[in-house]
Design an enzyme around this catalytic site. Structure first.
Site, PDB file in Angstrom:
ATOM      1  CE  LYS A 177      -1.725   2.892   2.159  1.00 50.50           C
ATOM      2  NZ  LYS A 177      -1.405   4.374   1.728  1.00 50.50           N
ATOM      3  CD  GLU A 253      12.970   3.597   9.003  1.00 48.86           C
ATOM      4  OE1 GLU A 253      12.532   4.746   9.516  1.00 48.86           O
ATOM      5  OE2 GLU A 253      13.466   3.459   7.753  1.00 48.86           O
ATOM      6  CB  CYS A 287      13.984   7.692   8.358  1.00 46.81           C
ATOM      7  SG  CYS A 287      14.680   6.751   6.927  1.00 46.81           S
TER       8      CYS A 287
END
Ligand code: NAD
Length: 483
Positions: A177, A253, A287
């Site tokens: 997704k 994560e 990130c």
């Protein structure tokens, strides 16, 4: 190849409409214009995709192939993605806003993931356990079954590939997704998998909103593994859903607030450049963005000046202009970043560079913000405690190595860190004490797909990359044979 117009779901080897027949718009963040429409998948579509993935798994149409045959198909997909890189890079830039150069990097990483894990497919060995001469006891690494992947918008292709490729190598089938902001390039890759001959149902991609398609995938009883990358808040919801089904493997994560630690023995010019470029690349929406710069107090002025000098020459622009930095991904992300800049000012940090939305001329139609630097930043301020996910640096000072480590570790996040020092003993000593899963010493890129990457503390758990991904997406079976 299709132009960026209407995209459908990719389920069971076919492009299909969402059951509700609805579409939603994907926007170019550089100008606010519509790039294309994509089908709005919901819970019923996730059901269809998981069912197709189940069929593909249990029919042995994928896991039943010889491992080298799986690997060969993955290599074919890598080759195909590479041959379509111009189109894919453009599509990725259109939906995400990042400069074309960065999209080419990301397409290359995607290719590398399918190559690398395609190579692993026939090298996943089990073990023989020595029990006695009358017993043959052995361990097999087997696939989990259907694995769900919920993908964010910052590196849509990279994060899709780093999770999906190891899953496929060992024989799992997948339902992905993509984020609502950036579904098109992922749908395009799914389509390419059909072109190179992937069996139907092995790779399924359902575009849709997080609360609809994402939540349905996370909560689906038919998945045996779930990989999520995104915010802590959504990560918690996903984890709760997985608990209900006792989904055996979950990888989260959840981003970071990574420190860049510059010691007196550093190559100062390169270290300062690493800090500046970290917020420019992907507009700081990474990130592993080095958004907390920790410098020895004696170096504060020099390093701040060098970072300011680099940022003063930054060219902002849309994806097609060879800009140094593009827009933020969405109006929501723009508001979030501007809000954090205001928070920094309210907290008493000193703004030394940037700080404003860029609205002149055509910039006003996009989501551009100036690269921004704060000094006089103290631990505990929200701008260094929370993930901003934009081009904002907070510079802090330390006096001793121990204090640098303490500040670096004083975060709820624990993803990565970068250390700059020419003193190798210091580099290894500090790296060992940092409460993160990944340390870069003296720059150079820092992340290889061949090595594990993931979080500790609230940055999450699970590892993507290298052999660890193969382990993550497999389960252990022990077989005892009485001889
Ligand atoms: P998000 O975590 O809400 O979205 C990430 C993915 O999760 C998207 O695919 C989204 O559709 C899906 N999702 C959303 N709600 C869901 C739900 N209830 N159940 C299942 N899936 C769901 O992140 P966001 O709103 O796009 O961004 C907000 C912040 O998250 C960013 O500012 C940034 O700090 C952080 N973020 C981190 C990363 C990362 O690389 N770790 C990536 C994107 C965003």
């Amino acid at each position: 190849m299709k132009p960026a117009e209407n995209y459908k779901l990719w389920i069971d080897g076919q492009e299909i409409d969402a059951e509700g027949g609805e579409y939603f718009a994907v926007i170019d963040p550089g100008c606010g214009e519509q790039v294309g429409l994509t089908a709005r998948g919901k819970s019923a579509d996730i059901d269809r995709a998981v069912f197709a993935a189940h069929k593909a798994f249990y029919s042995q149409g994928w896991y039943g192939l010889k491992p080298y045959e799986r690997g060969r198909l993955m290599l074919k997909l890598a080759e195909k993605i590479n041959s379509e890189r111009d189109h894919l890079a453009k599509l990725l830039s259109l939906e995400n806003g990042k400069p074309l150069r960065e999209s080419y990097d990301e397409v290359e990483t995607t290719v590398r993931n399918f190559e690398y894990y395609g190579g692993w497919a026939d090298k996943v060995h089990g073990r023989v356990v020595p029990i006695s001469n009358e017993v043959l006891d052995y361990i097999r690494l087997e696939p989990l079954g259907v694995v769900g992947h919920i993908i964010p918008w910052n590196y849509p292709l990279d994060i899709f590939a780093r999770g999906v490729a190891p899953c496929l190598a060992i024989g799992n089938t997948v339902v992905a997704k993509p984020a609502e902001e950036t579904p098109l390039s992922t749908l395009e890759i799914a389509r390419l998998s059909g072109e190179v001959g992937f069996p139907a149902g092995v790779i399924n991609v359902v575009s849709g909103y997080g609360k609809e398609a994402g939540a349905a995938l996370a909560a689906h009883v038919g998945i045996q593994g779930l990989a999520f990358c995104g915010s802590i808040e959504t990560g918690k919801q996903v984890l709760r859903a997985a608990v209900e089904n006792i989904t055996p493997i979950v990888s989260l994560e959840l981003g970071g607030k990574s420190p860049l630690i510059i010691f007196p023995a550093a190559d100062v010019e390169k270290a300062a450049s690493a800090g500046a470029h970290s917020i420019l690349y992907n507009t700081g929406q990474s990130c592993g963005c080095l958004s907390r710069v920790l410098v020895h107090a004696d170096m504060l002025e020099n390093i701040t000046q060098q970072i300011k000098d680099i940022l003063a020459h930054v060219r902002l622009g849309t994806w097609d202009t060879d800009a140094d930095m593009g827009p933020l991904v969405s109006q929501g992300q723009l508001e979030r970043v501007l809000n954090y800049i205001q928070v920094g000012l309210n907290e008493g940090a000193k703004l030394v560079s940037g700080g404003r939305r860029v609205e002149s001329g055509s910039f006003g139609r996009g989501f551009f913000v100036e690269p921004t630097v704060f000094t006089d930043v103290l631990p505990g301020m929200r701008i260094v405690d929370e993930e901003i996910f934009g081009p904002v640096l907070g510079i802090m000072t330390f006096e001793t190595e121990a204090e640098a480590i303490q500040i670096a570790n004083g975060s709820k996040y624990g993803l990565s860190a970068e250390v700059w020092t020419r003193d190798l003993s210091q580099a290894h000593r500090v790296a060992a004490q940092l409460d993160v899963s990944h340390v870069t010493i003296n720059g150079g890129g820092g992340f290889g797909i061949e090595a594990p990457f993931g979080g500790v503390k609230q940055s999450g758990f699970g590892r993507e990359g290298g052999w660890e991904s193969i382990l993550q997406y497999s389960r252990v079976k022990n077989i005892w044979v009485n001889l």
